[in-house]
Design an enzyme around this catalytic site. Structure first.
Site, PDB file in Angstrom:
ATOM      1  N   PHE A 137      41.483  44.719  43.335  1.00 50.70           N
ATOM      2  CA  PHE A 137      42.723  44.587  43.214  1.00 50.70           C
ATOM      3  C   PHE A 137      43.518  43.657  44.069  1.00 50.70           C
ATOM      4  O   PHE A 137      42.935  42.921  44.716  1.00 50.70           O
ATOM      5  CB  PHE A 137      43.591  46.030  42.820  1.00 50.70           C
ATOM      6  CG  PHE A 137      42.854  46.598  41.513  1.00 50.70           C
ATOM      7  CD1 PHE A 137      42.926  46.030  40.339  1.00 50.70           C
ATOM      8  CD2 PHE A 137      42.644  48.096  41.581  1.00 50.70           C
ATOM      9  CE1 PHE A 137      42.471  46.732  39.095  1.00 50.70           C
ATOM     10  CE2 PHE A 137      42.171  48.465  40.489  1.00 50.70           C
ATOM     11  CZ  PHE A 137      41.999  47.881  39.420  1.00 50.70           C
ATOM     12  N   LYS A 172      39.558  45.015  30.153  1.00 50.27           N
ATOM     13  CA  LYS A 172      39.198  44.160  30.890  1.00 50.27           C
ATOM     14  C   LYS A 172      38.170  43.143  30.838  1.00 50.27           C
ATOM     15  O   LYS A 172      37.984  42.111  31.048  1.00 50.27           O
ATOM     16  CB  LYS A 172      39.172  44.638  32.512  1.00 50.27           C
ATOM     17  CG  LYS A 172      38.955  43.772  33.653  1.00 50.27           C
ATOM     18  CD  LYS A 172      38.996  44.594  34.933  1.00 50.27           C
ATOM     19  CE  LYS A 172      39.075  43.539  36.166  1.00 50.27           C
ATOM     20  NZ  LYS A 172      37.683  42.987  36.282  1.00 50.27           N
ATOM     21  N   PHE A 208      44.182  27.396  36.361  1.00 49.33           N
ATOM     22  CA  PHE A 208      43.989  27.729  34.879  1.00 49.33           C
ATOM     23  C   PHE A 208      44.150  26.343  34.423  1.00 49.33           C
ATOM     24  O   PHE A 208      44.906  25.448  34.978  1.00 49.33           O
ATOM     25  CB  PHE A 208      44.885  28.495  34.565  1.00 49.33           C
ATOM     26  CG  PHE A 208      44.465  30.117  34.822  1.00 49.33           C
ATOM     27  CD1 PHE A 208      44.203  30.925  33.828  1.00 49.33           C
ATOM     28  CD2 PHE A 208      43.938  30.481  36.079  1.00 49.33           C
ATOM     29  CE1 PHE A 208      43.923  32.289  34.108  1.00 49.33           C
ATOM     30  CE2 PHE A 208      43.294  31.534  36.234  1.00 49.33           C
ATOM     31  CZ  PHE A 208      43.299  32.760  35.380  1.00 49.33           C
ATOM     32  N   LYS A 248      39.296  37.311  41.334  1.00 48.92           N
ATOM     33  CA  LYS A 248      38.698  37.437  42.546  1.00 48.92           C
ATOM     34  C   LYS A 248      37.167  37.251  42.581  1.00 48.92           C
ATOM     35  O   LYS A 248      36.759  36.748  43.457  1.00 48.92           O
ATOM     36  CB  LYS A 248      39.086  38.749  43.364  1.00 48.92           C
ATOM     37  CG  LYS A 248      40.582  38.928  43.405  1.00 48.92           C
ATOM     38  CD  LYS A 248      40.706  39.984  44.299  1.00 48.92           C
ATOM     39  CE  LYS A 248      40.191  41.335  43.744  1.00 48.92           C
ATOM     40  NZ  LYS A 248      40.954  41.472  42.392  1.00 48.92           N
ATOM     41  N   THR A 304      35.465  35.553  40.237  1.00 51.49           N
ATOM     42  CA  THR A 304      35.086  34.279  39.947  1.00 51.49           C
ATOM     43  C   THR A 304      35.442  33.242  41.360  1.00 51.49           C
ATOM     44  O   THR A 304      34.429  32.576  41.536  1.00 51.49           O
ATOM     45  CB  THR A 304      35.946  33.560  38.817  1.00 51.49           C
ATOM     46  OG1 THR A 304      36.032  34.772  37.850  1.00 51.49           O
ATOM     47  CG2 THR A 304      35.548  32.515  38.241  1.00 51.49           C
ATOM     48  N   ALA A 345      39.555  50.573  42.959  1.00 52.30           N
ATOM     49  CA  ALA A 345      40.407  50.234  44.321  1.00 52.30           C
ATOM     50  C   ALA A 345      41.497  51.169  44.196  1.00 52.30           C
ATOM     51  O   ALA A 345      42.292  51.437  45.022  1.00 52.30           O
ATOM     52  CB  ALA A 345      40.710  48.796  44.516  1.00 52.30           C
ATOM     53  N   TRP A 366      36.027  27.691  38.032  1.00 59.10           N
ATOM     54  CA  TRP A 366      35.696  27.980  36.535  1.00 59.10           C
ATOM     55  C   TRP A 366      35.236  26.937  35.692  1.00 59.10           C
ATOM     56  O   TRP A 366      34.203  26.976  34.812  1.00 59.10           O
ATOM     57  CB  TRP A 366      37.008  28.643  35.893  1.00 59.10           C
ATOM     58  CG  TRP A 366      37.017  29.054  34.613  1.00 59.10           C
ATOM     59  CD1 TRP A 366      36.364  30.354  34.308  1.00 59.10           C
ATOM     60  CD2 TRP A 366      37.398  28.654  33.427  1.00 59.10           C
ATOM     61  NE1 TRP A 366      36.594  30.647  32.948  1.00 59.10           N
ATOM     62  CE2 TRP A 366      37.011  29.300  32.547  1.00 59.10           C
ATOM     63  CE3 TRP A 366      38.092  27.268  33.245  1.00 59.10           C
ATOM     64  CZ2 TRP A 366      37.342  28.938  31.001  1.00 59.10           C
ATOM     65  CZ3 TRP A 366      38.304  27.185  31.828  1.00 59.10           C
ATOM     66  CH2 TRP A 366      37.936  28.038  30.841  1.00 59.10           C
ATOM     67  N   ARG A 368      30.767  44.499  43.338  1.00 57.64           N
ATOM     68  CA  ARG A 368      30.639  45.811  42.792  1.00 57.64           C
ATOM     69  C   ARG A 368      29.897  45.814  41.519  1.00 57.64           C
ATOM     70  O   ARG A 368      30.234  44.644  40.900  1.00 57.64           O
ATOM     71  CB  ARG A 368      32.019  46.294  42.665  1.00 57.64           C
ATOM     72  CG  ARG A 368      32.488  46.656  44.195  1.00 57.64           C
ATOM     73  CD  ARG A 368      34.177  47.507  43.996  1.00 57.64           C
ATOM     74  NE  ARG A 368      34.973  46.348  43.391  1.00 57.64           N
ATOM     75  CZ  ARG A 368      36.111  46.477  42.857  1.00 57.64           C
ATOM     76  NH1 ARG A 368      36.335  47.735  42.534  1.00 57.64           N
ATOM     77  NH2 ARG A 368      36.995  45.326  42.369  1.00 57.64           N
TER      78      ARG A 368
END
Length: 970
Positions: A705, A455, A794, A420, A422, A674, A823, A444
């Site tokens: 999330f 992560k 991807f 999200k 990205t 979240a 990306w 954030r």
């Protein structure tokens, strides 16, 4: 050298306001004599100042000048300048009645006639005046100190350095802000004049006066020859440029020139610099020519004052002050963006995130701020690449319409995350760098727990990142550290207060809480607030009865009902439950408590939801830390600590400005999770950004999330607090996550992906689209907001899988569904998404909340469980029911709900993917964040302190001690 701080012959700063119809006495109103019979114009400097600084005072024999009130209007030039400046003042007051231009005069030594001329002229025009008189022998440091004060004083619009030439050093001149340099003497303003750019600079008043007199002498100046004798200083340079722009020919010579007589005789006008005692014989001056003599001295000459030419120069100075004030007023208005994007050259294969970040050189943050319309005084730089933005921006742009408000949410993610952040960054890069639409990303701040855990960071990835990514992911501007300090100060205050109450009498407590200082005992303001809440309307400590003293000093906290825990911004499972107070010095006051991760602190939630410093301070005071033995809530204000918390948080409340890889602006502010909090960046960052982007711009903010978690809380909690209404939702999906929801095998962090996620599998993709993706779109539609699905592509995704997702997403109600390649390509890879968002946000939104806050707490929880999660019903434990009854009794029943639930499933069961049905949602406990302003039920077994895995991210993070480069961050 001791600074003599004499301001207008008194010991304090005085601003002299102009009075309507005021008269200035003490100056003769005698007009100068008529010029010679041969009509030669002789403009002589009876006294003058440095060519680099203050104004020469010219004595003039120039025809017959009219006599007027107070000697102010001795010729037509003066009348015209005064009149035009007054008209500019009237126009300024029509636009902004409250504004009043202010001229500050710095003088060394005694008051002289030139100073009085400037003060009288300022009063005549209607300027306010601040007169700062320094000692005659003042040092350079003394002058610089005063100039710096005036630079930072927003009331001051012009500074006149009425100082000896020797005091006008390069350091002094260039310390003065160019926008307040109304004499046009700083290097920057001289350079602007030479370059021909006067949009920001000023023409030196003496230069304006000389040009004015030349024009009055001869209406046709084109191709006339002006000789500058000895003009090597800044004034000579300024005059040469200005005279040449009027079409005249400028010749320069020196006093020692052998050809001086011939050059003077051939000139139509002669301007003399640095003449000293030297004279130009009248016979040398061509009939009808002008002779202007500029002498650098501060000596007062009464004849110069009487002639009124000093007034003309002073009038031009006041004109510059009014012009400076007008520019300042204009700068306070919304400024169009002039964003210069940074060029990307994507590589294949795509390098590591940190390598990409390090390969791009970010713009200096002050340059970025200027490009998006921020003023220098609204910026607090933290190094070269990031800065805090002051909340005064909201006051300055309060009339500016907001831009479009876009939320990025997602489907239920895999443990790896679906990108999200990205997508958010790729979207704003596309909007601003490629479609030339103003846009701001609001993100954030990442916690160091995930950064060093599983992560990783949260700066985006690939060619859609916030840079520098290592600064973004580590410490940033210290906001989380401030939250940690504030939170733990509250925890320390709780335990210390319980200890002291347990070991002291009422009298001893009172004497220590309200000590006698110099024989007087007084309550502090925060103690008076507590007395009033207790219904004790007394401010004299001696007037309290023993019962009132006992009520005041004893919070009587029940150790078993303390809800406040300490925090740490590290994943540390062994701090989840601890025992404190085991040392002998704590006198047996041991109790069980625990640590939360710092971003789970209620103070973080307050930071994210506050809309001003006042609001934050009030919310901090309202935080409930526990309950007394009599069942009363105890707040941070009762502890006496809320004011100190506001002090610790006063800088953290300001959002941090950074930039993307393509140089577009980003606000980074607040970072609540979240699943255990409301999971959104700050209200203030969004509000600031919405003003800055303008009516047609876009603010893109991210919710944590899945849409069932972060988006629901964004709508029901954040939008209620802010009053803002979203225009569109971007729902992020990946083929990987859709396959998982379509029946694929489990995905685990740190383990290789099963082959189903690498090979094409249209069946799994379709199953995930028609289950979880459809449900998340429906959740967004509950709030009446259009949805654009962004498929984060991807390299293992096939074209058939991509096309299938987009097709089914539109069947499920999405306004549009588009593949995103940010990306690998940066903003260019999200242009299609940007266009779709632009289209969706242009439609009328029918936004609505999911529930009315006046509904009973149980019904609000049930509404979320059934409509958002798809539960059949809810089941509350006896403890949860008792808590709800208590909150209703205390008047907290109308607060919104913040569900603490797993993010890995729509249900409370992390292993249930897709759209689980037929389940009852268990509510094991219900807690309250009164300062933040919500009730949070705990669903299932939610932990507020994560743990570290077998192989955390920190195994790969390292520092090169030679280059100081960081490796391994992602």
């Amino acid at each position: 050298m001791k600074l003599s701080m004499i301001r207008s012959a008194c010991g304090s700063l005085r601003i002299h306001p102009a009075r309507s119809g005021s008269r200035v006495s003490g100056f003769t109103r005698r007009c100068p004599p008529v010029g010679p019979a041969n009509s030669r114009m002789i403009l002589r400097t009876a006294s003058a100042t440095s060519s680099g600084g203050t104004n020469p005072k010219l004595s003039v024999n120039f025809g017959k000048l009219s006599q007027n009130d107070d000697g102010f209007e001795c010729d037509s030039s003066l009348r015209e300048v005064v009149q035009s400046t007054k008209e500019a003042m009237l126009a300024l007051h029509r636009r902004n009645p409250a504004i009043q231009p202010l001229l500050a005069i710095i003088q060394a030594g005694e008051v002289d006639g030139l100073l009085e001329i400037n003060k009288k002229m300022a009063v005549r025009i209607g300027l306010n005046i601040t007169h700062i008189c320094l000692a005659k022998e003042c040092s350079e440091d003394d002058i610089v100190e005063e100039v710096l004060k005036l630079n930072e004083d927003p009331r001051v619009h012009g500074v006149y350095l009425h100082l000896p030439p020797a005091s006008l050093t390069t350091r002094v001149l260039n310390t003065l802000k160019p926008e307040k340099d109304v004499d046009g003497i700083s290097d920057l303003n001289i350079g602007r004049l030479v370059r021909g750019d006067l949009s920001k600079g000023f023409v030196p008043p003496i230069a304006s006066a000389v040009l004015d007199l030349l024009e009055k002498h001869d209406a046709s100046l084109e191709m006339k020859t002006v000789l500058l004798v000895g003009g090597e200083g800044p004034l000579g340079v300024s005059l040469q440029c200005l005279i040449e722009r009027r079409g005249m020919v400028v010749l320069k010579t020196h006093w020692s020139s052998n050809n001086l007589q011939r050059q003077v005789m051939q000139a139509d006008a002669v301007v003399l610099f640095g003449a000293g005692n030297m004279e130009v014989p009248p016979a040398w001056v061509n009939t009808g020519a002008a002779l202007i003599r500029c002498e650098p001295t501060l000596e007062t000459d009464e004849h110069a004052i009487e002639t009124g030419i000093g007034y003309l120069t002073a009038a031009y100075r006041t004109q510059n002050v009014v012009r400076s004030c007008s520019r300042w007023v204009q700068e306070q208005q919304y400024q169009p963006w002039h964003l210069h994007s940074l060029k990307l050259q994507p590589l294949t294969p795509v390098p590591s995130d940190i390598a990409i970040s390090r390969a791009q050189t970010p713009k200096p943050v002050d340059q970025l701020a200027e490009e998006i319309g921020l003023l220098p005084e609204e910026l607090e730089a933290y190094g070269r690449s990031k800065a805090k933005v002051r909340l005064s921006l909201l006051d300055r742009l309060h009339k500016q319409p907001d831009g479009k408000y876009v939320l990025v949410a997602g489907i239920t993610p895999t443990p790896l995350g679906e990108g999200k952040s990205t997508v958010t960054i790729g979207l704003v890069q596309a909007l601003s760098a490629h479609l030339q639409l103003n846009s701001f990303a609001c993100l954030r701040q990442p916690s160091q727990g995930p950064t060093f855990g599983v992560k990783g960071g949260a700066a985006g990835g690939g060619y859609a990142q916030v840079i520098p990514m290592e600064e973004f992911n580590l410490h940033l501007t210290g906001d989380i550290h401030a939250i940690t300090a504030a939170n733990n100060l509250v925890a320390a205050a709780i335990d210390a207060r319980m200890l002291h109450e347990a070991t002291q009498t009422d009298k001893a407590l009172f004497n220590r809480l309200v000590p006698s200082v110099n024989g007087a005992r007084r309550f502090s303001p925060i103690q008076i607030s507590r007395l009033r809440r207790l219904g004790i309307n007394k401010i004299d400590p001696a007037s309290l009865s023993p019962e009132e003293i006992s009520t005041f000093v004893r919070l009587d906290l029940d150790p078993s009902k303390i809800t406040w825990q300490r925090v740490l911004d590290t994943n540390d499972r062994f701090l989840r439950k601890i025992t404190v107070g085991q040392a002998s010095t704590e006198k047996g006051q041991a109790r069980e408590t625990g640590f939360d991760i710092a971003v789970a602190s209620e103070i973080m939630a307050i930071l994210a939801l506050a809309d001003s410093l006042v609001d934050m301070k009030n919310r901090l005071a309202r935080m409930v830390v526990g309950t007394s033995r009599s069942g009363q809530p105890i707040t941070a204000e009762d502890l006496g600590v809320s004011g100190a918390l506001a002090v610790l948080m006063k800088d953290a409340i300001k959002p941090t400005l950074m930039q993307t890889l393509e140089g577009t602006p980003v606000f980074v502010h607040a970072g609540p999770f979240a699943n255990i909090a409301h999971g959104n960046s700050s209200v203030l960052a969004d509000k600031l950004a919405l003003k800055l982007v303008g009516r047609d711009g876009f603010v893109v903010t991210e919710a944590g999330f899945g849409a069932d978690i972060g988006m629901e809380k964004f709508f029901n909690i954040k939008c209620r607090a802010s009053g803002l209404r979203p225009n569109a939702v971007v729902l992020v999906a990946t083929v990987r996550a859709l396959k998982m929801h379509g029946g694929g095998p489990n995905v685990s962090a740190g383990a290789p992906l099963p082959k189903e996620y690498i090979d094409e599998n249209l069946s799994l993709v379709a199953g995930g689209c028609r289950s979880n993706l459809r449900k998340q779109i429906q959740i967004a539609h509950l709030f009446g907001v259009p949805v654009v699905v962004a498929l984060n592509v991807f390299k293992t995704d096939t074209q058939a899988e991509i096309d299938l997702v987009c097709e089914i997403a539109k069947e499920c109600g999405a306004s549009e569904a588009v593949p995103c390649h940010h990306w690998a390509q940066g903003g260019r890879g999200s242009i299609q998404l940007a266009k779709a968002v632009h289209e969706a946000a242009s439609r009328t939104s029918d936004f609505q909340f999911l529930y009315n806050t006046e509904m009973p707490i149980v019904e609000k929880i049930r509404t979320i469980a059934q409509k958002v999660y798809g539960a059949d019903d809810i089941e509350l434990t006896p403890e949860a029911k008792a808590k709800i009854d208590y909150y209703n009794q205390q008047g907290y029943g109308s607060l919104p709900i913040c569900m603490a639930k797993t993010h890995l499933s729509l249900s409370h069961m992390p292993n249930k993917k897709g759209v689980p049905t037929g389940f009852v949602l268990p509510i094991r406990d219900v807690r309250a964040s009164i300062g933040a302003g919500f009730i949070y039920p705990l669903v299932g077994t939610m932990s507020t302190m994560p743990g570290l895995p077998t192989r955390p991210c920190f195994y790969d993070i390292d520092l090169d001690p030679v280059t100081e480069e960081i490796t391994g961050l992602f």
